[in-house]
Motif scaffolding. Structure first.
Motif, PDB file in Angstrom:
ATOM      1  N   ILE A   7       0.897  -1.165   0.000  1.00 52.46           N
ATOM      2  CA  ILE A   7       0.000   0.000   0.000  1.00 52.46           C
ATOM      3  C   ILE A   7       0.931   1.209   0.000  1.00 52.46           C
ATOM      4  CG2 ILE A   7      -1.792   1.234   1.284  1.00 52.46           C
ATOM      5  CD1 ILE A   7      -2.437  -1.598   2.589  1.00 52.46           C
ATOM      6  N   GLY A   8       1.022   1.884  -1.148  1.00 48.72           N
ATOM      7  CA  GLY A   8       2.009   2.966  -1.311  1.00 48.72           C
ATOM      8  C   GLY A   8       3.119   2.484  -2.225  1.00 48.72           C
ATOM      9  N   THR A  11       9.307   4.947  -3.704  1.00 46.35           N
ATOM     10  CA  THR A  11      10.665   4.405  -3.844  1.00 46.35           C
ATOM     11  C   THR A  11      10.846   3.111  -3.052  1.00 46.35           C
ATOM     12  OG1 THR A  11      11.379   6.702  -3.993  1.00 46.35           O
ATOM     13  CG2 THR A  11      13.092   5.080  -3.651  1.00 46.35           C
ATOM     14  N   GLY A  13       8.593   1.129  -1.409  1.00 43.80           N
ATOM     15  CA  GLY A  13       7.644   0.067  -1.731  1.00 43.80           C
ATOM     16  C   GLY A  13       8.027  -0.641  -3.018  1.00 43.80           C
ATOM     17  N   SER A  32      -2.019   2.432  -4.491  1.00 42.30           N
ATOM     18  CA  SER A  32      -1.277   3.653  -4.171  1.00 42.30           C
ATOM     19  C   SER A  32      -2.232   4.824  -4.282  1.00 42.30           C
ATOM     20  CB  SER A  32      -0.078   3.809  -5.118  1.00 42.30           C
ATOM     21  OG  SER A  32       0.854   4.710  -4.587  1.00 42.30           O
ATOM     22  N   SER A  37       1.488   5.015 -10.204  1.00 40.67           N
ATOM     23  CA  SER A  37       2.547   4.438  -9.374  1.00 40.67           C
ATOM     24  C   SER A  37       2.289   2.962  -9.112  1.00 40.67           C
ATOM     25  CB  SER A  37       2.641   5.167  -8.030  1.00 40.67           C
ATOM     26  OG  SER A  37       2.927   6.510  -8.226  1.00 40.67           O
ATOM     27  N   ASP A  70       5.521   8.759   6.091  1.00 38.49           N
ATOM     28  CA  ASP A  70       5.259   8.483   7.519  1.00 38.49           C
ATOM     29  C   ASP A  70       3.949   9.105   8.019  1.00 38.49           C
ATOM     30  OD1 ASP A  70       7.660   7.255   7.437  1.00 38.49           O
ATOM     31  OD2 ASP A  70       8.682   8.601   8.842  1.00 38.49           O
ATOM     32  N   VAL A  72       1.119   9.637   6.824  1.00 34.15           N
ATOM     33  CA  VAL A  72      -0.211   9.081   6.498  1.00 34.15           C
ATOM     34  C   VAL A  72      -0.338   7.596   6.837  1.00 34.15           C
ATOM     35  CG1 VAL A  72      -0.793  10.804   4.752  1.00 34.15           C
ATOM     36  CG2 VAL A  72       0.345   8.723   4.033  1.00 34.15           C
ATOM     37  N   ILE A  73       0.720   6.982   7.388  1.00 32.84           N
ATOM     38  CA  ILE A  73       0.672   5.535   7.684  1.00 32.84           C
ATOM     39  C   ILE A  73      -0.527   5.207   8.575  1.00 32.84           C
ATOM     40  CG2 ILE A  73       1.844   3.628   8.889  1.00 32.84           C
ATOM     41  CD1 ILE A  73       4.524   4.924   8.008  1.00 32.84           C
ATOM     42  N   VAL A  76      -3.863   5.553   6.757  1.00 33.80           N
ATOM     43  CA  VAL A  76      -4.035   4.464   5.783  1.00 33.80           C
ATOM     44  C   VAL A  76      -4.389   3.168   6.525  1.00 33.80           C
ATOM     45  CG1 VAL A  76      -2.788   3.021   4.113  1.00 33.80           C
ATOM     46  CG2 VAL A  76      -2.589   5.497   4.003  1.00 33.80           C
ATOM     47  N   SER A  92       8.872   2.808   8.387  1.00 35.66           N
ATOM     48  CA  SER A  92       9.397   4.062   8.918  1.00 35.66           C
ATOM     49  C   SER A  92      10.518   3.811   9.932  1.00 35.66           C
ATOM     50  CB  SER A  92       8.256   4.834   9.593  1.00 35.66           C
ATOM     51  OG  SER A  92       8.788   5.893  10.356  1.00 35.66           O
ATOM     52  N   PRO A 115      14.418  -0.550   6.462  1.00 34.04           N
ATOM     53  CA  PRO A 115      15.734  -0.740   5.845  1.00 34.04           C
ATOM     54  C   PRO A 115      16.661   0.398   6.253  1.00 34.04           C
ATOM     55  CG  PRO A 115      14.071  -0.122   4.186  1.00 34.04           C
ATOM     56  CD  PRO A 115      13.396  -0.062   5.509  1.00 34.04           C
TER      57      PRO A 115
HETATM   58  N1  LIG Z   1      13.616   7.023   1.115  1.00 35.25           N
HETATM   59  C1  LIG Z   1      14.385   6.529   2.054  1.00 35.25           C
HETATM   60  O1  LIG Z   1      15.607   6.743   2.056  1.00 35.25           O
HETATM   61  C2  LIG Z   1      13.785   5.645   3.130  1.00 35.25           C
HETATM   62  C3  LIG Z   1      14.656   4.795   3.827  1.00 35.25           C
HETATM   63  C4  LIG Z   1      14.117   3.933   4.786  1.00 35.25           C
HETATM   64  C5  LIG Z   1      12.761   3.961   5.068  1.00 35.25           C
HETATM   65  N2  LIG Z   1      11.934   4.813   4.403  1.00 35.25           N
HETATM   66  C6  LIG Z   1      10.494   4.785   4.739  1.00 35.25           C
HETATM   67  O2  LIG Z   1       9.765   4.163   3.683  1.00 35.25           O
HETATM   68  C7  LIG Z   1       8.450   4.712   3.621  1.00 35.25           C
HETATM   69  C8  LIG Z   1       8.172   5.197   2.221  1.00 35.25           C
HETATM   70  O3  LIG Z   1       9.112   6.189   1.889  1.00 35.25           O
HETATM   71  P1  LIG Z   1       9.508   6.508   0.357  1.00 35.25           P
HETATM   72  O4  LIG Z   1      10.833   7.177   0.382  1.00 35.25           O
HETATM   73  O5  LIG Z   1       9.303   5.302  -0.480  1.00 35.25           O
HETATM   74  O6  LIG Z   1       8.400   7.598   0.013  1.00 35.25           O
HETATM   75  P2  LIG Z   1       7.863   8.027  -1.428  1.00 35.25           P
HETATM   76  O7  LIG Z   1       8.854   7.686  -2.489  1.00 35.25           O
HETATM   77  O8  LIG Z   1       7.384   9.416  -1.289  1.00 35.25           O
HETATM   78  O9  LIG Z   1       6.623   7.075  -1.650  1.00 35.25           O
HETATM   79  C9  LIG Z   1       5.466   7.125  -0.901  1.00 35.25           C
HETATM   80  C10 LIG Z   1       4.315   6.630  -1.778  1.00 35.25           C
HETATM   81  O10 LIG Z   1       3.140   6.609  -0.969  1.00 35.25           O
HETATM   82  C11 LIG Z   1       2.054   6.895  -1.811  1.00 35.25           C
HETATM   83  N3  LIG Z   1       0.988   7.511  -1.021  1.00 35.25           N
HETATM   84  C12 LIG Z   1       0.928   8.764  -0.486  1.00 35.25           C
HETATM   85  N4  LIG Z   1      -0.217   8.921   0.196  1.00 35.25           N
HETATM   86  C13 LIG Z   1      -0.898   7.746   0.074  1.00 35.25           C
HETATM   87  C14 LIG Z   1      -2.151   7.303   0.538  1.00 35.25           C
HETATM   88  N5  LIG Z   1      -2.931   8.073   1.282  1.00 35.25           N
HETATM   89  N6  LIG Z   1      -2.538   6.034   0.213  1.00 35.25           N
HETATM   90  C15 LIG Z   1      -1.757   5.228  -0.540  1.00 35.25           C
HETATM   91  N7  LIG Z   1      -0.556   5.614  -1.011  1.00 35.25           N
HETATM   92  C16 LIG Z   1      -0.137   6.852  -0.711  1.00 35.25           C
HETATM   93  C17 LIG Z   1       2.547   7.832  -2.889  1.00 35.25           C
HETATM   94  O11 LIG Z   1       1.833   7.379  -4.002  1.00 35.25           O
HETATM   95  P3  LIG Z   1       1.686   8.045  -5.442  1.00 35.25           P
HETATM   96  O12 LIG Z   1       3.038   7.907  -6.084  1.00 35.25           O
HETATM   97  O13 LIG Z   1       0.664   7.157  -6.034  1.00 35.25           O
HETATM   98  O14 LIG Z   1       1.266   9.475  -5.238  1.00 35.25           O
HETATM   99  C18 LIG Z   1       4.055   7.534  -2.968  1.00 35.25           C
HETATM  100  O15 LIG Z   1       4.417   6.851  -4.136  1.00 35.25           O
HETATM  101  C19 LIG Z   1       8.387   5.814   4.689  1.00 35.25           C
HETATM  102  O16 LIG Z   1       7.810   5.280   5.858  1.00 35.25           O
HETATM  103  C20 LIG Z   1       9.846   6.148   4.920  1.00 35.25           C
HETATM  104  O17 LIG Z   1      10.087   6.661   6.222  1.00 35.25           O
HETATM  105  C21 LIG Z   1      12.413   5.650   3.428  1.00 35.25           C
END
Ligand SMILES: NC(=O)c1ccc[n+]([C@@H]2O[C@H](COP(=O)([O-])OP(=O)(O)OC[C@H]3O[C@@H](n4cnc5c(N)ncnc54)[C@H](OP(=O)(O)O)[C@@H]3O)[C@@H](O)[C@H]2O)c1
Length: 285
Positions: A7-8, A11, A13, A32, A37, A70, A72-73, A76, A92, A115
């Motif tokens: 769900i989401g 990057t 996911g 998503s 996406s 984070d 909206v977790i 959702v 997160s 991760p």
């Molecule tokens: N980036 C990092 O370096 C990293 C490292 C470790 C952990 N994390 C964690 O991984 C998680 C995701 O981070 P990310 O970097 O992958 O973020 P991201 O690239 O911004 O991706 C988040 C996705 O969530 C979707 N989304 C937003 N609101 C939503 C909703 N209400 N219902 C369903 N989907 C929704 C968006 O979808 P659309 O594309 O469809 O708009 C977006 O593609 C976070 O908890 C973050 O803390 C991130």
């Protein structure tokens, strides 16, 4: 093998879905915020169904990853009618499993699977994910499932309690984000002698790589080099004077980091307590 859903589809996911799929773990469903996406993730992850709403993912998968931002977790998680026998985790680093309380109250097993890695883009995420360490929070039998998935990605894991999560994330910020910030501070100083940022980055990268290699091969405290490790009071004074003369905002940062480096130097054993106190006094001036 365990059927996973996402769900989401951002990057993290998408990178997890692709790597799980490549290791033989079925990625059965994705939803998503936007269809685009979700479709992108599904196209990279085999026989994966694109769903309009999170509920459809939760109904299809044994283990659900909420990989949204984070903030909206929790919302959702509360939009799904969970039931006993379902598993849901978030990725997160800063939040504990408390934010999945709405799912737990309806009977789902909740966890987190973080991760310990930096993902600036999808390609980088897919490259860097294998071999990373994963911070896990969950009770059995979900915990065993998460360990299996970490192993599938050739990763290690660390088990955290809810109270550990925030400081665990502070550590990640120091090691990753603030390292980037320190490099930027170095580059800014190089601008003073006319080297453009791109060239300066190229020049500093071997130093950065050498430092990381030393941390890996020699380890702390012995990998610390430089004026603090040697107890070079004269050099430290010159640095302080130069920053002061430029009225640089880096002066306090230099002093603060220097004070943090002194205990490392002491443990390394190249300086004695007396020299450590002298350096402390100089840096506290
Ligand atoms: N980036 C990092 O370096 C990293 C490292 C470790 C952990 N994390 C964690 O991984 C998680 C995701 O981070 P990310 O970097 O992958 O973020 P991201 O690239 O911004 O991706 C988040 C996705 O969530 C979707 N989304 C937003 N609101 C939503 C909703 N209400 N219902 C369903 N989907 C929704 C968006 O979808 P659309 O594309 O469809 O708009 C977006 O593609 C976070 O908890 C973050 O803390 C991130």
């Amino acid at each position: 093998m365990i059927k996973v859903g996402f769900i989401g589809a951002g990057t993290v996911g998408t990178a997890l879905a692709v790597r799980f799929f490549q290791k033989g773990c079925p990625v059965v469903a994705v939803s998503s915020r936007t269809l685009t996406s979700a479709q992108r993730l599904a196209a990279l992850a085999g026989d994966c169904r694109v769903c309009r709403i999170a509920q459809e993912v939760a109904d299809a998968a044994d283990l659900n990853f909420i990989t949204t931002p984070d903030d909206v977790i929790s919302r959702v998680a509360s939009e799904v009618r969970w039931h006993a026998g379902q598993n849901v985790v978030h990725c997160s680093g800063a939040h504990s499993i408390d934010i999945l309380e709405p799912a737990r109250q309806l009977g789902a097993a909740t966890g987190s699977f973080h991760p310990l890695q930096t993902f600036a883009s999808l390609n980088e995420a897919m490259d860097n994910l294998p071999g990373s360490t994963f911070a896990l929070e969950a009770e059995e039998p979900l915990l065993a499932m998460l360990k299996e998935l970490a192993s599938l990605l050739n990763g290690d894991w660390v088990e955290l309690k809810p109270g550990d999560k925030v400081l665990y994330h502070v550590a990640a910020v120091f090691v990753s984000n603030y390292l980037v910030t320190l490099v930027k501070l170095g580059l800014d100083l190089w601008q003073g002698f006319g080297v453009p940022p791109k060239e300066a980055t190229r020049a500093l990268l071997p130093l950065l790589r050498g430092t990381v290699n030393n941390i890996d091969n020699i380890g702390l405290p012995d990998c610390l080099t430089g004026p603090i490790a040697r107890g070079d009071l004269g050099t430290i004074s010159k640095h302080l004077n130069a920053l002061e003369a430029k009225n640089s905002s880096l002066l306090t940062t230099y002093k603060d980091l220097g004070l943090q480096a002194i205990p490392i130097a002491l443990t390394k054993g190249k300086i004695d307590k007396h020299r450590a106190e002298e350096m402390k006094a100089l840096l506290k001036k």
